[in-house]
Scaffold this motif. Structure first.
Motif, PDB file in Angstrom:
ATOM      1  N   LEU A 161       0.830  -1.207   0.000  1.00 19.26           N
ATOM      2  CA  LEU A 161       0.000   0.000   0.000  1.00 19.26           C
ATOM      3  C   LEU A 161       0.864   1.257   0.000  1.00 19.26           C
ATOM      4  O   LEU A 161       0.559   2.240  -0.694  1.00 19.26           O
ATOM      5  N   LEU A 162       1.945   1.252   0.771  1.00 22.59           N
ATOM      6  CA  LEU A 162       2.839   2.403   0.799  1.00 22.59           C
ATOM      7  C   LEU A 162       3.492   2.613  -0.567  1.00 22.59           C
ATOM      8  O   LEU A 162       3.630   3.747  -1.039  1.00 22.59           O
ATOM      9  N   VAL A 163       3.886   1.520  -1.219  1.00 24.59           N
ATOM     10  CA  VAL A 163       4.462   1.622  -2.566  1.00 24.59           C
ATOM     11  C   VAL A 163       3.442   2.204  -3.529  1.00 24.59           C
ATOM     12  O   VAL A 163       3.757   3.104  -4.326  1.00 24.59           O
ATOM     13  N   GLY A 164       2.206   1.709  -3.453  1.00 28.54           N
ATOM     14  CA  GLY A 164       1.169   2.232  -4.336  1.00 28.54           C
ATOM     15  C   GLY A 164       0.873   3.696  -4.078  1.00 28.54           C
ATOM     16  O   GLY A 164       0.680   4.482  -5.010  1.00 28.54           O
ATOM     17  N   ALA A 165       0.855   4.097  -2.798  1.00 29.57           N
ATOM     18  CA  ALA A 165       0.593   5.494  -2.470  1.00 29.57           C
ATOM     19  C   ALA A 165       1.708   6.405  -2.977  1.00 29.57           C
ATOM     20  O   ALA A 165       1.462   7.502  -3.497  1.00 29.57           O
ATOM     21  N   ALA A 193      -3.374  -3.436  -2.872  1.00 33.37           N
ATOM     22  CA  ALA A 193      -2.058  -4.060  -2.760  1.00 33.37           C
ATOM     23  C   ALA A 193      -1.731  -4.849  -4.020  1.00 33.37           C
ATOM     24  O   ALA A 193      -0.578  -4.848  -4.496  1.00 33.37           O
ATOM     25  N   GLY A 194      -2.721  -5.526  -4.578  1.00 28.16           N
ATOM     26  CA  GLY A 194      -2.498  -6.243  -5.831  1.00 28.16           C
ATOM     27  C   GLY A 194      -2.153  -5.307  -6.972  1.00 28.16           C
ATOM     28  O   GLY A 194      -1.271  -5.595  -7.789  1.00 28.16           O
ATOM     29  N   ARG A 195      -2.808  -4.157  -7.015  1.00 29.44           N
ATOM     30  CA  ARG A 195      -2.488  -3.189  -8.066  1.00 29.44           C
ATOM     31  C   ARG A 195      -1.090  -2.613  -7.863  1.00 29.44           C
ATOM     32  O   ARG A 195      -0.343  -2.391  -8.836  1.00 29.44           O
ATOM     33  N   ALA A 196      -0.711  -2.373  -6.598  1.00 36.84           N
ATOM     34  CA  ALA A 196       0.637  -1.885  -6.328  1.00 36.84           C
ATOM     35  C   ALA A 196       1.681  -2.917  -6.743  1.00 36.84           C
ATOM     36  O   ALA A 196       2.731  -2.568  -7.298  1.00 36.84           O
ATOM     37  N   ALA A 197       1.388  -4.197  -6.467  1.00 37.43           N
ATOM     38  CA  ALA A 197       2.309  -5.252  -6.896  1.00 37.43           C
ATOM     39  C   ALA A 197       2.435  -5.277  -8.413  1.00 37.43           C
ATOM     40  O   ALA A 197       3.519  -5.476  -8.963  1.00 37.43           O
ATOM     41  N   GLN A 198       1.312  -5.057  -9.102  1.00 36.76           N
ATOM     42  CA  GLN A 198       1.345  -5.015 -10.557  1.00 36.76           C
ATOM     43  C   GLN A 198       2.196  -3.851 -11.064  1.00 36.76           C
ATOM     44  O   GLN A 198       2.916  -3.976 -12.068  1.00 36.76           O
ATOM     45  N   SER A 199       2.155  -2.714 -10.350  1.00 40.02           N
ATOM     46  CA  SER A 199       2.933  -1.546 -10.789  1.00 40.02           C
ATOM     47  C   SER A 199       4.427  -1.778 -10.657  1.00 40.02           C
ATOM     48  O   SER A 199       5.230  -1.111 -11.320  1.00 40.02           O
ATOM     49  N   LEU A 200       4.847  -2.723  -9.791  1.00 42.10           N
ATOM     50  CA  LEU A 200       6.269  -3.023  -9.632  1.00 42.10           C
ATOM     51  C   LEU A 200       6.873  -3.669 -10.869  1.00 42.10           C
ATOM     52  O   LEU A 200       8.095  -3.691 -11.027  1.00 42.10           O
ATOM     53  N   ILE A 201       6.007  -4.187 -11.735  1.00 48.38           N
ATOM     54  CA  ILE A 201       6.513  -4.883 -12.911  1.00 48.38           C
ATOM     55  C   ILE A 201       7.274  -3.954 -13.853  1.00 48.38           C
ATOM     56  O   ILE A 201       8.155  -4.376 -14.592  1.00 48.38           O
ATOM     57  N   VAL A 202       6.955  -2.650 -13.791  1.00 48.85           N
ATOM     58  CA  VAL A 202       7.629  -1.708 -14.686  1.00 48.85           C
ATOM     59  C   VAL A 202       9.085  -1.499 -14.278  1.00 48.85           C
ATOM     60  O   VAL A 202       9.892  -0.992 -15.061  1.00 48.85           O
ATOM     61  N   LEU A 203       9.444  -1.885 -13.060  1.00 55.91           N
ATOM     62  CA  LEU A 203      10.814  -1.715 -12.607  1.00 55.91           C
ATOM     63  C   LEU A 203      11.720  -2.832 -13.103  1.00 55.91           C
ATOM     64  O   LEU A 203      12.952  -2.712 -13.042  1.00 55.91           O
ATOM     65  N   LEU A 204      11.119  -3.928 -13.547  1.00 59.60           N
ATOM     66  CA  LEU A 204      11.891  -5.076 -14.006  1.00 59.60           C
ATOM     67  C   LEU A 204      11.580  -5.332 -15.476  1.00 59.60           C
ATOM     68  O   LEU A 204      10.419  -5.373 -15.873  1.00 59.60           O
TER      69      LEU A 204
END
Length: 597
Positions: free
Chosen positions: A322-326, A399-410
């Motif tokens: 949640l913090l990552v998404g925020a 949280a699932g959407r935030a996890a999905q947004s991490l994909i752009v980093l890899l």
């Protein structure tokens, strides 16, 4: 115009959902071990509230078979009427248990099947909704695990009516889709999910109208004119009518019971069961990952971190996501125009954030009490923290959407899969509870033979089991009544009606002269005395069952049946003075009749 998906994509999506359901089944069986071995004979985590739910399921199943002739007038809390409205009706779960009954050997097996389905269904439904709203497969799995195995749900393991939340994500997503495109094709699945949720229990059925209302307002603000067009109204109005009529049919008995019995929750109860800031840091008791034990708040003086109904911690992984998404949202907010971001944001996610925040506010006593007097029905509920069901769903999907947004980093697919697998494993490990206690429950056929005698004795009109307890242990008498279904004065629920409170106060152990007068006034015809019970062997004044019988037998009662330490006495209709010698003779004759009968 909707684009029709190829048949191959639909088959792959269905196989994906089936695989996810099997995975959640395996995880649920592991977390509830050894439920597979104790499936038909034991309840977790105790035989209190779960046994009450078993009784309600059996009563509603019986009513469904009979055609629902007297659903709300359950046989407990005699002589009060409409007493099922003091608890959850559990219509949909009872119907499911009835369908499964040919394959299940005991009522406990039916309960455990519904318990497992509540976890598997919640995980599968949340995964499907997360996939529909844009999350990838791994991100959707993370969201589903966070919602399904949240500490809140493990804390409510004894409340099947709270765990049965599998229809919540479906109802909300299908409602959003219906408002976005009001067609019969979208109305049918929404109504099915809505009615299943409505008929599964009171709290969630009532509280789900908060997020549904948020969705309606959000769509009205964006598509007000389109929603008021005839093309939309010809679908939405019948849907609203069906939902309204169904809701009235299920909630009106509760409103009638509240008026008839003058039921209303007091502010002190709301404060007791409301959230505090520490509630959102409180993990479930027995969480296996904790380095220190966290006791439950049932007894003693619970700390702010162990209060009943207040385990609202989402988990470290969910909080971090949640913090990552925020942070990601804040960065985008600085880049572009605020109004442009709001216009381009997805309506579903905006509504989800709003209902999540509102649910948090209403979980606190201050927020709950501020609106309790203004919203019909809210004053009859005493546990504001159960709004956390919708908070938890919002947290999981965000949280699932935030996890999905991490994909752009890899950039490498292998690295993406490794990261998601690691997050999923950490989530599952963190939310895995310690092993639960399982309480044995005999099947109806193995209950003491005295209950079979009661079922076959036409003279037994209304029964009271002694001793009377004003707590969840009364559920044992309710469960035993499934053998005979005669009216019983015993009972347990969130509300205790006035006649039962009089019984508790007037007959703390064995009835005296005034106690028998109360029984006659209530219409209780027979007493079932468990002479083995310590409270009756040594009453408060030192009186034993034997001495009590010598004083009252032949005067206020006569022995009708004796089976070891289980004694059934008939309450005499009025005072009838009988000499002591004649009383002893009557007692011997009554024993003879009971053994031959």
């Amino acid at each position: 115009m909707e684009v029709k998906k190829p048949a191959g994509d639909s088959r792959r999506a269905m196989l994906e959902v089936v695989a996810v359901a099997l995975g959640f089944l395996a995880l649920t069986l592991f977390d509830l071990r050894p439920i597979g071995r104790l499936f038909a004979t034991h309840l977790a985590p105790d035989d209190g509230d779960p046994l009450l739910v078993v009784y309600i399921l059996e009563w509603v199943k019986r009513q469904i078979v009979l055609g629902l002739p007297d659903l709300w007038n359950a046989n407990f809390f005699f002589p009060s009427h409409g007493v099922l409205a003091l608890s959850d009706h559990l219509l949909a779960p009872a119907a499911q248990a009835l369908l499964l009954s040919p394959f299940l050997s005991t009522p406990v097996a039916g309960y455990n099947a519904l318990l497992i389905f509540a976890f598997v269904g919640s995980g599968t439904a949340t995964f499907w909704v997360a996939r529909q709203c844009g999350c990838g497969r791994w991100a959707a799995l993370i969201a589903a695990a966070i919602f399904t195995f949240s500490p809140f749900r493990w804390h409510h393991l004894n409340h099947l009516q709270v765990l049965t939340a599998q229809w919540v994500p479906l109802t909300l997503w299908l409602g959003h889709r219906l408002l976005a495109a009001p067609t019969v094709r979208h109305a049918t699945p929404f109504l099915a999910a809505y009615l299943l949720n409505l008929s599964s229990g009171c709290y969630i059925a009532y509280m789900i109208h908060l997020p549904l209302g948020v969705l309606l307002v959000a769509h009205a603000m964006r598509d007000g004119r389109a929603l008021l067009s005839w093309r939309a109204l010809r679908t939405l109005l019948p849907v609203a009518a069906i939902a309204g009529i169904s809701g009235a049919a299920l909630f009106m008995p509760y409103a009638r019971a509240a008026r008839a019995m003058e039921l209303e929750r007091q502010p002190t109860e709301i404060v007791e069961f409301g959230a505090s800031l520490s509630s959102y840091l409180s993990p479930a008791a027995g969480a296996g990952w904790l380095p220190f034990p966290v006791r439950d708040g049932n007894g003693g003086h619970p700390t702010p971190f162990t209060r009943m109904e207040n385990r609202l911690y989402a988990g470290a992984v969910a909080t971090l996501l949640l913090l990552v998404g925020a942070c990601a949202w804040s960065w985008r907010q600085r880049i572009g125009s605020r109004w442009q971001v709001l216009r381009e944001a997805d309506l579903w996610w905006l509504a989800l954030i709003v209902w999540t925040l509102l649910s948090v506010v209403l979980s606190f006593p201050a927020g709950y009490l501020a609106v309790m007097r203004w919203i019909p029905g809210l004053s009859a509920m005493r546990v504001p923290t159960r709004f956390y069901v919708f908070t938890s769903l919002g947290i999981a999907l965000l949280a699932g959407r935030a996890a999905q947004s991490l994909i752009v980093l890899l950039h490498r697919v292998a690295a993406q899969r490794l990261l998601f697998a690691l997050v999923l494993v950490l989530t599952t490990w963190e939310l895995t509870p310690d092993r639960f206690h399982f309480a044995p429950v005999p099947p109806p056929a193995a209950l003491p033979p005295v209950y079979t005698w009661i079922a076959q004795a036409p003279e037994v009109g209304a029964l009271l089991e002694l001793p009377v307890r004003a707590d969840v242990r009364e559920a044992r008498a309710m469960y035993a009544s499934t053998v005979h279904w005669k009216p019983i004065a015993n009972g347990y629920s969130g509300f205790l009606p006035a006649p039962f409170r009089e019984l508790v106060e007037g007959i703390p152990g064995l009835p005296d002269g005034k106690g028998f007068e109360l029984l006659r006034h209530m219409g209780v015809s027979h007493l079932l005395v468990h002479a083995w019970d310590r409270r009756l062997r040594v009453a408060r004044d030192g009186q034993t069952v034997v001495a009590w019988r010598l004083e009252h037998e032949g005067l206020d009662m006569v022995l009708a049946h004796e089976d070891g330490a289980d004694l059934v006495f008939q309450v005499l209709p009025g005072l009838r003075r009988v000499p002591a010698a004649d009383r002893r003779s009557d007692r011997r004759g009554a024993r003879g009749r009971s053994t031959t009968g």
